[in-house]
Design a protein around this motif. Structure first.
Motif, PDB file in Angstrom:
ATOM      1  N   ASP A   8       0.807  -1.220   0.000  1.00 12.02           N
ATOM      2  CA  ASP A   8       0.000   0.000   0.000  1.00 12.02           C
ATOM      3  C   ASP A   8       0.843   1.273   0.000  1.00 12.02           C
ATOM      4  O   ASP A   8       0.501   2.251   0.663  1.00 12.02           O
ATOM      5  CB  ASP A   8      -0.983   0.000   1.182  1.00 12.02           C
ATOM      6  N   CYS A   9       1.934   1.273  -0.724  1.00  9.07           N
ATOM      7  CA  CYS A   9       2.783   2.461  -0.840  1.00  9.07           C
ATOM      8  C   CYS A   9       2.171   3.410  -1.855  1.00  9.07           C
ATOM      9  O   CYS A   9       1.625   2.978  -2.873  1.00  9.07           O
ATOM     10  CB  CYS A   9       4.189   2.075  -1.282  1.00  9.07           C
ATOM     11  N   LYS A  10       2.268   4.717  -1.582  1.00 13.67           N
ATOM     12  CA  LYS A  10       1.671   5.713  -2.469  1.00 13.67           C
ATOM     13  C   LYS A  10       2.589   6.914  -2.604  1.00 13.67           C
ATOM     14  O   LYS A  10       3.109   7.425  -1.609  1.00 13.67           O
ATOM     15  CB  LYS A  10       0.329   6.199  -1.905  1.00 13.67           C
ATOM     16  N   ALA A  11       2.775   7.358  -3.844  1.00 11.74           N
ATOM     17  CA  ALA A  11       3.394   8.659  -4.098  1.00 11.74           C
ATOM     18  C   ALA A  11       2.221   9.616  -4.191  1.00 11.74           C
ATOM     19  O   ALA A  11       1.454   9.578  -5.145  1.00 11.74           O
ATOM     20  CB  ALA A  11       4.210   8.620  -5.379  1.00 11.74           C
ATOM     21  N   VAL A  12       2.026  10.457  -3.177  1.00 15.32           N
ATOM     22  CA  VAL A  12       0.775  11.188  -3.024  1.00 15.32           C
ATOM     23  C   VAL A  12       0.760  12.588  -3.635  1.00 15.32           C
ATOM     24  O   VAL A  12      -0.310  13.121  -3.900  1.00 15.32           O
ATOM     25  CB  VAL A  12       0.355  11.278  -1.534  1.00 15.32           C
ATOM     26  N   ASN A  13       1.895  13.208  -3.824  1.00 16.60           N
ATOM     27  CA  ASN A  13       1.883  14.549  -4.404  1.00 16.60           C
ATOM     28  C   ASN A  13       1.482  14.480  -5.866  1.00 16.60           C
ATOM     29  O   ASN A  13       1.847  13.548  -6.574  1.00 16.60           O
ATOM     30  CB  ASN A  13       3.261  15.206  -4.282  1.00 16.60           C
ATOM     31  N   ASN A  14       0.720  15.454  -6.323  1.00 15.01           N
ATOM     32  CA  ASN A  14       0.300  15.485  -7.722  1.00 15.01           C
ATOM     33  C   ASN A  14       1.543  15.500  -8.603  1.00 15.01           C
ATOM     34  O   ASN A  14       2.430  16.320  -8.426  1.00 15.01           O
ATOM     35  CB  ASN A  14      -0.576  16.710  -7.993  1.00 15.01           C
ATOM     36  N   GLY A  15       1.618  14.565  -9.533  1.00 12.88           N
ATOM     37  CA  GLY A  15       2.779  14.488 -10.407  1.00 12.88           C
ATOM     38  C   GLY A  15       3.923  13.682  -9.824  1.00 12.88           C
ATOM     39  O   GLY A  15       5.071  13.834 -10.220  1.00 12.88           O
ATOM     40  N   SER A  16       3.648  12.807  -8.862  1.00 11.26           N
ATOM     41  CA  SER A  16       4.691  11.992  -8.245  1.00 11.26           C
ATOM     42  C   SER A  16       4.803  10.638  -8.936  1.00 11.26           C
ATOM     43  O   SER A  16       3.812  10.043  -9.317  1.00 11.26           O
ATOM     44  CB  SER A  16       4.399  11.777  -6.765  1.00 11.26           C
ATOM     45  N   SER A  17       6.032  10.162  -9.077  1.00 13.64           N
ATOM     46  CA  SER A  17       6.300   8.860  -9.687  1.00 13.64           C
ATOM     47  C   SER A  17       6.827   7.887  -8.652  1.00 13.64           C
ATOM     48  O   SER A  17       7.405   8.282  -7.649  1.00 13.64           O
ATOM     49  CB  SER A  17       7.329   9.010 -10.811  1.00 13.64           C
ATOM     50  N   GLY A  18       6.658   6.602  -8.930  1.00 10.67           N
ATOM     51  CA  GLY A  18       7.206   5.566  -8.066  1.00 10.67           C
ATOM     52  C   GLY A  18       6.503   5.472  -6.734  1.00 10.67           C
ATOM     53  O   GLY A  18       6.913   6.105  -5.771  1.00 10.67           O
ATOM     54  N   GLY A  19       5.434   4.667  -6.670  1.00  6.39           N
ATOM     55  CA  GLY A  19       4.681   4.541  -5.427  1.00  6.39           C
ATOM     56  C   GLY A  19       5.504   4.029  -4.262  1.00  6.39           C
ATOM     57  O   GLY A  19       5.351   4.474  -3.136  1.00  6.39           O
ATOM     58  N   ALA A  20       6.420   3.094  -4.515  1.00  5.72           N
ATOM     59  CA  ALA A  20       7.279   2.555  -3.453  1.00  5.72           C
ATOM     60  C   ALA A  20       8.714   3.065  -3.574  1.00  5.72           C
ATOM     61  O   ALA A  20       9.329   3.427  -2.580  1.00  5.72           O
ATOM     62  CB  ALA A  20       7.270   1.036  -3.494  1.00  5.72           C
ATOM     63  N   LEU A  21       9.252   3.086  -4.799  1.00  4.73           N
ATOM     64  CA  LEU A  21      10.653   3.492  -5.003  1.00  4.73           C
ATOM     65  C   LEU A  21      10.782   4.443  -6.184  1.00  4.73           C
ATOM     66  O   LEU A  21      10.202   4.201  -7.247  1.00  4.73           O
ATOM     67  CB  LEU A  21      11.533   2.270  -5.300  1.00  4.73           C
ATOM     68  N   TRP A  22      11.549   5.487  -6.003  1.00  2.00           N
ATOM     69  CA  TRP A  22      11.932   6.374  -7.095  1.00  2.00           C
ATOM     70  C   TRP A  22      13.448   6.469  -7.055  1.00  2.00           C
ATOM     71  O   TRP A  22      14.020   6.805  -6.016  1.00  2.00           O
ATOM     72  CB  TRP A  22      11.318   7.763  -6.934  1.00  2.00           C
ATOM     73  N   THR A  23      14.105   6.123  -8.154  1.00  6.12           N
ATOM     74  CA  THR A  23      15.564   6.133  -8.182  1.00  6.12           C
ATOM     75  C   THR A  23      16.070   6.922  -9.378  1.00  6.12           C
ATOM     76  O   THR A  23      15.397   7.020 -10.404  1.00  6.12           O
ATOM     77  CB  THR A  23      16.141   4.704  -8.255  1.00  6.12           C
ATOM     78  N   GLN A  44       1.775   9.684 -11.379  1.00  5.71           N
ATOM     79  CA  GLN A  44       2.507   9.991 -12.606  1.00  5.71           C
ATOM     80  C   GLN A  44       2.928   8.705 -13.309  1.00  5.71           C
ATOM     81  O   GLN A  44       2.154   8.151 -14.055  1.00  5.71           O
ATOM     82  CB  GLN A  44       3.711  10.886 -12.305  1.00  5.71           C
ATOM     83  N   ASN A  45       4.133   8.197 -13.085  1.00  2.00           N
ATOM     84  CA  ASN A  45       4.624   7.007 -13.784  1.00  2.00           C
ATOM     85  C   ASN A  45       5.230   6.012 -12.795  1.00  2.00           C
ATOM     86  O   ASN A  45       5.921   6.397 -11.867  1.00  2.00           O
ATOM     87  CB  ASN A  45       5.690   7.390 -14.812  1.00  2.00           C
ATOM     88  N   GLY A  46       4.985   4.722 -13.035  1.00  2.99           N
ATOM     89  CA  GLY A  46       5.566   3.669 -12.208  1.00  2.99           C
ATOM     90  C   GLY A  46       4.819   3.472 -10.907  1.00  2.99           C
ATOM     91  O   GLY A  46       5.215   4.006  -9.877  1.00  2.99           O
ATOM     92  N   GLY A  47       3.754   2.699 -10.948  1.00  2.23           N
ATOM     93  CA  GLY A  47       2.957   2.478  -9.744  1.00  2.23           C
ATOM     94  C   GLY A  47       3.769   1.983  -8.566  1.00  2.23           C
ATOM     95  O   GLY A  47       3.577   2.410  -7.441  1.00  2.23           O
ATOM     96  N   LYS A  71      -0.535   0.262  -9.727  1.00  2.00           N
ATOM     97  CA  LYS A  71      -1.078   1.030 -10.844  1.00  2.00           C
ATOM     98  C   LYS A  71      -0.746   2.510 -10.740  1.00  2.00           C
ATOM     99  O   LYS A  71      -0.395   3.013  -9.679  1.00  2.00           O
ATOM    100  CB  LYS A  71      -2.593   0.861 -10.904  1.00  2.00           C
ATOM    101  N   THR A  72      -0.865   3.152 -11.885  1.00  2.00           N
ATOM    102  CA  THR A  72      -0.867   4.607 -11.915  1.00  2.00           C
ATOM    103  C   THR A  72      -2.320   5.033 -11.843  1.00  2.00           C
ATOM    104  O   THR A  72      -3.199   4.380 -12.408  1.00  2.00           O
ATOM    105  CB  THR A  72      -0.205   5.153 -13.191  1.00  2.00           C
ATOM    106  N   ILE A  73      -2.590   6.086 -11.126  1.00  2.00           N
ATOM    107  CA  ILE A  73      -3.968   6.526 -10.904  1.00  2.00           C
ATOM    108  C   ILE A  73      -4.418   7.411 -12.057  1.00  2.00           C
ATOM    109  O   ILE A  73      -3.718   8.348 -12.445  1.00  2.00           O
ATOM    110  CB  ILE A  73      -4.085   7.260  -9.553  1.00  2.00           C
ATOM    111  N   TRP A  83       2.144   5.911 -17.217  1.00  2.00           N
ATOM    112  CA  TRP A  83       2.889   4.797 -17.813  1.00  2.00           C
ATOM    113  C   TRP A  83       3.446   3.889 -16.718  1.00  2.00           C
ATOM    114  O   TRP A  83       3.956   4.357 -15.708  1.00  2.00           O
ATOM    115  CB  TRP A  83       4.046   5.329 -18.653  1.00  2.00           C
ATOM    116  N   GLY A  84       3.375   2.601 -16.931  1.00  2.00           N
ATOM    117  CA  GLY A  84       4.004   1.629 -16.037  1.00  2.00           C
ATOM    118  C   GLY A  84       3.263   1.398 -14.745  1.00  2.00           C
ATOM    119  O   GLY A  84       3.565   2.012 -13.738  1.00  2.00           O
TER     120      GLY A  84
END
Length: 99
Positions: A8-23, A44-47, A71-73, A83-84
């Motif tokens: 249940d990881c979420k990138a919550v800011n509008n326009g955020s990518s990578g729900g669990a990891l952004w690298t 944004q991209n990469g659920g 998923k991407t929302i 995407w992704g």
């Protein structure tokens, strides 16, 4: 990274990518083994995972990794987003050796 579970990881800011990891890597490699991503989302991209590779000698390695209901929302204002559902990888590669 080994034997990790992301729930249940979420990138919550509008326009955020990578729900669990952004690298973001130059010539490094992200390796994930024996792990799971469950219900990870972003706007944004990469659920679950979003990776930006700045050179062609970086990368990502996955072994025995599962993605469940990631998923991407919907509702992005740009076609550049969404995407992704599990993984999104952007490779910024140039043939210019000075970059």
């Amino acid at each position: 990274m080994k034997q990790c579970e992301f729930n249940d990881c979420k990138a919550v800011n509008n326009g955020s990518s990578g729900g669990a990891l952004w690298t973001k890597f130059d010539s490094s490699r992200l390796t994930i083994n024996d792990s799971s991503f469950i219900r990870c989302t972003c706007t944004q991209n990469g659920g679950a995972i979003a990776q930006v590779q700045l050179r062609n000698d970086g990368g990502i390695g996955l072994c025995n990794v599962t993605f469940t209901e990631c998923k991407t929302i919907a509702g992005s204002i740009s076609q550049n987003f969404g995407w992704g559902g599990g993984i999104y990888i952007f490779v910024k590669y140039s043939t210019d050796p000075n970059m």
